[in-house]
Write an enzyme that holds these catalytic residues in place. Structure first.
Site, PDB file in Angstrom:
ATOM      1  N   HIS A 107      44.120  37.482  41.714  1.00 26.80           N
ATOM      2  CA  HIS A 107      42.828  38.057  42.126  1.00 26.80           C
ATOM      3  C   HIS A 107      41.758  36.978  42.071  1.00 26.80           C
ATOM      4  CE1 HIS A 107      40.294  41.892  42.427  1.00 26.80           C
ATOM      5  NE2 HIS A 107      39.417  40.883  42.468  1.00 26.80           N
ATOM      6  N   ASP A 152      35.504  33.151  48.908  1.00 24.29           N
ATOM      7  CA  ASP A 152      34.056  32.968  49.011  1.00 24.29           C
ATOM      8  C   ASP A 152      33.363  33.035  47.663  1.00 24.29           C
ATOM      9  OD1 ASP A 152      34.972  35.596  49.121  1.00 24.29           O
ATOM     10  OD2 ASP A 152      33.168  36.357  50.049  1.00 24.29           O
ATOM     11  N   GLY A 200      34.321  45.496  47.846  1.00 29.84           N
ATOM     12  CA  GLY A 200      32.946  45.939  48.034  1.00 29.84           C
ATOM     13  C   GLY A 200      32.587  47.002  47.018  1.00 29.84           C
ATOM     14  N   GLU A 203      36.744  49.243  38.703  1.00 29.19           N
ATOM     15  CA  GLU A 203      35.889  48.173  38.199  1.00 29.19           C
ATOM     16  C   GLU A 203      34.516  48.761  37.898  1.00 29.19           C
ATOM     17  OE1 GLU A 203      34.143  43.783  39.511  1.00 29.19           O
ATOM     18  OE2 GLU A 203      34.911  45.154  41.031  1.00 29.19           O
ATOM     19  N   ASP A 230      38.688  36.136  39.543  1.00 32.46           N
ATOM     20  CA  ASP A 230      37.795  36.874  40.432  1.00 32.46           C
ATOM     21  C   ASP A 230      36.942  35.927  41.276  1.00 32.46           C
ATOM     22  OD1 ASP A 230      36.840  39.117  41.667  1.00 32.46           O
ATOM     23  OD2 ASP A 230      35.533  39.744  40.035  1.00 32.46           O
TER      24      ASP A 230
END
Length: 369
Positions: free
Chosen positions: A25, A29, A183, A213, A302
């Site tokens: 994960h 970007d 998102g 999350e 992340d």
């Protein structure tokens, strides 16, 4: 408390750096080098909030350290904004592989949303091809020390998930390992994209879903039971279905028990979870309890830029907070490799030829003859 037997010797940070790691994960970007953001911004006329690499890196970390997932996501305006050409995407992808290889990562699945990189005229295919070019260049430069695959992400507040799912299937033999949605979770349940997930299942394709999350158990339940997710992106809020009694007894609710029984992988990202408010601190992160209960725990970064982190940082912080040792780190790594969207024989080869021998050598280094 360590999930394994007490380690005879605690690992050092240098040992953690040298240990092989598997990353499931990580957002492309969210992992740019600050200097690369500055270079690309200058090329494309994108205005930044800082002018030097050190200042910009600090700005990203501070802006992300807000306790709000929505505020955290705003930092991506500046990274996505400079990733709008094929050459820029290829550079970012190549540097990503270089940085991960230097951090001891031997296998990684890197995710990004192709639909966010078409503002200057690139087609979706062009975006995927550019990222793959960068990954190929990075892997070649690393001399076979790392294998990297793409995960194509659809944004849950948009309506292009079927298009991205089809793109993932079209590219699955050319470097794409699977599909994801990401998102803000609140108000955008994964069931909005049920047609995409049903299509992927019909195509025998792998997918993970950001769930559990910023939103709780309903998000996890929908991701698994309605959408059929192979893995949970984060999934940290599964702890809401676990009760620890005053006498130390632990009771699992139906959903938590199902996730553990089915060995559904949790793509936990400790540093990021603290920034977004999913955990109060590393020491209080549910990963300690979930590891002790033997959920299929994996450790991830992340967004390396926003969290100013690396796989070495994540694992070392866990060693300090929970007393984890080399055997725990190996367990996390094997969990991740077993859960990768890679053919079984390739996973087995990495486990038996790379991961286990390296950890055996590190253990021998600690314990001596």
């Amino acid at each position: 408390m360590s999930a394994s037997a007490v380690e005879p010797n605690a690992p050092t940070r240098d040992l953690v750096l040298r240990a092989p790691k598997v990353l499931l994960h990580d957002h492309l970007d969210g992992g740019l080098r600050p200097q690369t953001v500055i270079d690309l911004a200058a090329e494309h006329g994108h205005e930044l909030p800082a002018t030097t690499a050190d200042e910009l890196g600090a700005w990203f970390e501070q802006a992300a350290d807000s306790g709000s997932l929505e505020r955290y996501l705003e930092t991506f305006d500046h990274t996505v904004g400079v990733m709008q050409t094929a050459d820029a995407l290829a550079r970012v992808a190549r540097e990503c592989v270089e940085d991960l290889a230097a951090d001891g990562v031997v296998y990684a699945e890197i995710r990004y949303a192709p639909e966010q990189h078409v503002e200057q005229g690139l087609a979706l295919d062009d975006v995927v091809a550019a990222v793959q070019r960068g990954f190929d260049e990075g892997m070649e430069a690393a001399g076979g020390r790392i294998l990297v695959r793409q995960l194509l992400t659809a944004m849950r507040h948009q309506a292009r998930s079927m298009e991205i799912a089809e793109l993932a299937v079209a590219w699955r033999d050319r470097g794409v390992a699977g599909f994801d949605i990401a998102g803000a979770e609140a108000g955008y349940p994964p069931t909005r994209h049920l047609d995409a997930f049903e299509y992927l299942q019909r195509e025998n394709s792998h997918f993970t879903i950001h769930a559990g999350e910023a939103f709780g158990l309903p998000s996890i339940w929908q991701a698994i039971q309605w959408c059929g997710a192979d893995r949970l992106g984060h999934g940290v809020r599964i702890v809401d279905d676990i009760t620890v009694r005053e006498d130390g007894r632990v009771e699992l609710g139906r959903l938590a028990a199902y996730v553990r029984d089915k060995r559904i992988p949790l793509e936990l990202c400790p540093a990021s979870n603290v920034q977004t408010g999913a955990a109060a601190s590393i020491a209080e992160h549910p990963i300690g309890l979930l590891t002790r209960l033997r959920f299929r725990v994996t450790v991830n970064t992340d967004n390396r830029l926003m969290s100013h982190t690396s796989m070495t940082d994540e694992m070392w912080n866990l060693c300090e907070a929970f007393g984890f040792g080399v055997r725990d780190l190996e367990w996390f790594t094997l969990n991740a490799m077993k859960s990768a969207f890679l053919p079984f024989d390739e996973r087995l080869a990495l486990i038996n030829q790379v991961i286990k021998p390296a950890y055996a050598a590190l253990t021998a280094e600690l314990t001596g003859p």
